[in-house]
Design an enzyme around this catalytic site. Structure first.
Site, PDB file in Angstrom:
ATOM      1  N   GLU A   1      44.613  38.475  41.849  1.00 16.43           N
ATOM      2  CA  GLU A   1      43.479  37.681  42.323  1.00 16.43           C
ATOM      3  C   GLU A   1      42.300  37.768  41.356  1.00 16.43           C
ATOM      4  OE1 GLU A   1      43.200  39.765  46.165  1.00 16.43           O
ATOM      5  OE2 GLU A   1      41.348  40.695  45.489  1.00 16.43           O
TER       6      GLU A   1
ATOM      7  N   ARG B   1      46.898  44.933  49.821  1.00 11.97           N
ATOM      8  CA  ARG B   1      46.832  44.574  48.408  1.00 11.97           C
ATOM      9  C   ARG B   1      47.945  43.573  48.100  1.00 11.97           C
ATOM     10  NH1 ARG B   1      42.399  46.095  48.433  1.00 11.97           N
ATOM     11  NH2 ARG B   1      41.397  47.697  47.164  1.00 11.97           N
TER      12      ARG B   1
ATOM     13  N   HIS C   1      40.035  37.421  49.925  1.00 15.75           N
ATOM     14  CA  HIS C   1      39.735  38.866  49.989  1.00 15.75           C
ATOM     15  C   HIS C   1      38.392  39.130  50.700  1.00 15.75           C
ATOM     16  CE1 HIS C   1      40.495  42.975  47.888  1.00 15.75           C
ATOM     17  NE2 HIS C   1      39.908  43.124  49.068  1.00 15.75           N
TER      18      HIS C   1
ATOM     19  N   GLY D   1      38.242  40.952  53.682  1.00 17.57           N
ATOM     20  CA  GLY D   1      38.454  41.997  54.696  1.00 17.57           C
ATOM     21  C   GLY D   1      37.198  42.769  55.068  1.00 17.57           C
TER      22      GLY D   1
HETATM   23  C1  8YV Z   1      36.541  45.646  49.196  1.00 17.25           C
HETATM   24  C2  8YV Z   1      38.907  46.485  49.701  1.00 17.25           C
HETATM   25  O1  8YV Z   1      35.631  44.705  49.564  1.00 17.25           O
HETATM   26  O2  8YV Z   1      37.755  48.544  49.897  1.00 17.25           O
HETATM   27  C3  8YV Z   1      38.775  47.968  49.581  1.00 17.25           C
HETATM   28  O3  8YV Z   1      39.753  48.596  49.132  1.00 17.25           O
HETATM   29  O4  8YV Z   1      39.956  45.993  49.576  1.00 17.25           O
HETATM   30  C4  8YV Z   1      37.807  45.493  49.969  1.00 17.25           C
HETATM   31  O5  8YV Z   1      37.691  45.193  51.292  1.00 17.25           O
HETATM   32  C5  8YV Z   1      36.720  45.589  47.738  1.00 17.25           C
HETATM   33  O6  8YV Z   1      37.771  46.320  47.303  1.00 17.25           O
HETATM   34  C6  8YV Z   1      35.429  45.972  47.038  1.00 17.25           C
HETATM   35  O7  8YV Z   1      35.586  46.767  45.924  1.00 17.25           O
END
Ligand code: 8YV
Length: 325
Positions: free
Chosen positions: A270, A241, A288, A290
């Protein structure tokens, strides 16, 4: 004709297969235009809904939760991180919260390695040189970066994702250091060096990977003082984060050369990221991404639905219940 199925509000436009199951299991209100709700609008839109399927960035803070109608019994977030949901405020109103652990571990760890390699090997400068027609040809000293193999990687937050990052880094023969609330058992630690105090780990980090959740304790944890404890020329990777990093301090260290580079997938505030990042050639930046694979986003959605179905259709405790800390 009114449906007898419980009503669920989707705050975002989710992947097609996820929305198909959502619409089959529930009387669902989808958000095909992916229009973002602010807190009051979300509370208003929830009138008559038993469940809310939300995502990171949705403002389910104490104020919004206080405004939610009595119909709302459950919030299922399509994410593993749940800092956007005030779980304690929800508990006070008798609203339960679930998240989506495990299913995004591999995809997020992959992106951490992409960020690590992209930063170390100056990927942003390389692709920019090529795409702007400025590559004049191979040169013996062109774009020399930081060697990865054999270096020390410090991981802040050795949960599921931190451990998956460590597993991948071992393939690069990196030496793993980590700090975590508690030490891992030997079979999970796999020879990594544990630092009870995360500050003590910093001098051992040629690379530092942030894999800790956003909490009051981790807010702006990577600050100027801690960057000063890293070896000169270290590389910082953040796929957790953005709020865990003090942007001003990181940008200053990248500008001065105190840090060689950074690989960043997540940003404070963000998508309105600190303007200073845009000019940094030694920052490898991603928006973002991930968990952004088809398989992972489907799995996240299905997990959110497993939780909603368990509670709203079967009256069972959802498997991924988030407890107020
Ligand atoms: C998500 C993420 O895509 O799951 C998480 O906490 O950081 C991400 O990879 C995003 O948060 C979707 O709500």
């Amino acid at each position: 004709m009114t449906s007898s199925k419980p009503r669920v509000l989707a705050t975002r436009h989710f992947p097609p297969d996820v929305e198909a199951r959502l619409a089959a299991s529930f009387d669902a209100k989808l958000n095909p235009e992916d229009k973002l709700y602010d807190g009051p609008a979300l509370a208003k839109a929830s009138e008559g809904f038993a469940g809310i399927m939300c995502a990171a960035g949705d403002p389910l803070n104490a104020d919004t939760i206080a405004r939610l109608p009595a119909s709302v019994k459950m919030i299922a977030t399509f994410s593993v991180g749940y800092e956007h949901v005030d779980v304690a405020a929800a508990a006070k109103r008798g609203i339960i919260v679930s998240n989506t652990p495990d299913v995004l571990t591999d995809a997020t760890a992959d992106i951490a390695l992409l960020c690590l390699l992209g930063a170390a090997r100056r990927a942003h400068e390389g692709t920019t040189m090529l795409r702007t027609h400025n590559w004049v040809g191979w040169e013996p000293t062109q774009l020399m970066g930081t060697h990865v193999t054999g270096k020390r990687l410090g991981i802040l937050g050795m949960g599921r994702i931190g451990q998956a990052v460590a597993d991948r880094a071992r393939a690069f023969r990196m030496t793993i250091h980590y700090s975590n609330r508690s030490r891992l058992p030997a079979d999970l630690e796999k020879g990594a060096t544990f630092h009870a105090n995360p500050d003590d780990m910093l001098p051992h980090c040629d690379f530092l990977s942030i894999n800790a959740p956003m909490t009051a304790a981790t807010r702006k944890w990577v600050n100027a003082e801690r960057i000063g404890k890293l070896p000169k020329g270290a590389i910082v990777v953040n796929t957790a984060r953005g709020g865990v990093v003090d942007d001003e301090a990181l940008i200053a260290a990248l500008k001065s050369g105190r840090l060689a580079a950074a690989g960043i997938d997540v940003f404070d505030g963000e998508p309105k990221i600190h303007q200073g990042y845009y000019d940094l050639v030694n920052a490898f930046l991603l928006p973002h991404m991930g968990s952004a694979t088809v398989e992972t986003r489907n799995a996240m959605g299905f997990k959110a639905l497993d939780n909603l179905e368990a509670f709203l259709l079967s009256g069972k405790t959802p498997p991924d219940l988030v407890k107020a800390s």
